[in-house]
Design an enzyme around this catalytic site. Sequence first.
Site, PDB file in Angstrom:
ATOM      1  CB  CYS A  32      -0.913  -0.053   1.227  1.00 38.35           C
ATOM      2  SG  CYS A  32      -1.760   1.480   1.613  1.00 38.35           S
ATOM      3  CB  CYS A  35       0.303   1.751   4.098  1.00 34.81           C
ATOM      4  SG  CYS A  35      -1.406   1.182   3.960  1.00 34.81           S
TER       5      CYS A  35
END
Length: 105
Positions: A32, A35
């Site tokens: 991600c 993230c």
Amino acid sequence: MATLPALDDSTFDEAIKSSGEPVLVDFGATWCGPCRQLAPIVEGIAKDYAGKVKVFAVDIDQAPKTAQRFGIRSVPTLILFKGGEKAGQIMGLTSRDKIVKQLGL
């Protein structure tokens, strides 16, 4: 993922319930991008507020039962726990100020 202490399905409940401090959990995944962008912000909060809040990371791929239990449908998602109970949630890439405000610090 962040270089924070990691929790998985077998360690999550004990870490949350045994804390006398508020707990911020960063739900994310290694694949991600947002993230990875949020990780340094969360790590900075963990460092700056050590002793006031505990901060952990959960990789949703490594802890699928925990992610499902808390309805994690997109990452990053931050969940704040107080007294072992969910007290707040922030979804998506966000600012340090918004996280600190959510923590009430």
